[in-house]
Design an enzyme around this catalytic site. Structure first.
Site: not given
Length: 156
Positions: A53, A55, A83, A86
């Site tokens: 992801h 992040e 999420c 993250c």
């Protein structure tokens, strides 16, 4: 110090770059004071890695840049609400504050398989000291989903 709006604009531009590269529209920028440490996008498809992801990629880059595992006194701007994975990683990295644009519900509406656990709830339940700020340049961040769909984007 870099203003949160300026940091978010870097993330939004990286999100557009991600879309152009056939990736999803998520992006994240991290700064410490007036120094940008990382600006990364989601690379799940490129890396064949569901944890890649934006992040996470930005945390990894920023930590390598600093040569440290903690990102104390750092500000994060991410185009979509983090999420749970993250948000936990941002907590463990000890960032000071996180600004996000689009909400988890916006990502779900675009077709992404989102866990319905708000970042604010995770921080509250976990008793985290990370400061969370919602809705920064939200319309521009949500627009990334439309751009991504126009380019034939595929959710995961």
């Amino acid at each position: 110090m870099i203003e949160p709006q300026q940091l978010m604009r870097l993330a939004i531009e990286k999100g557009r770059e991600s879309i152009g590269a056939g990736q999803s529209p998520f992006a994240c920028a991290i700064a410490k004071g007036d120094r940008v440490l990382a600006v990364e996008h989601n690379a799940v498809w490129r890396n064949t890695d569901p944890t890649a992801h934006a992040e996470i990629n930005a945390i990894r880059h920023a930590c390598r840049t600093l040569g440290a595992i903690f990102l104390e006194d750092c500000t994060v701007a991410t185009t979509t609400e983090p999420c749970p994975m993250c948000m936990a990683a941002l907590h463990w990295a000890r960032v000071r504050e996180v600004y996000y644009g689009a909400a988890i519900a916006d990502a779900e509406a675009a077709g992404f398989n989102e866990l319905q656990l708000a970042a604010a709830d995770l921080l509250r339940i976990g008793k985290s000291g990370v400061k969370l700020h919602a809705g920064l340049l939200a319309d521009e961040c949500r627009a990334l989903f439309a751009e991504w769909k126009a380019h034939g984007g595929r959710p995961y």
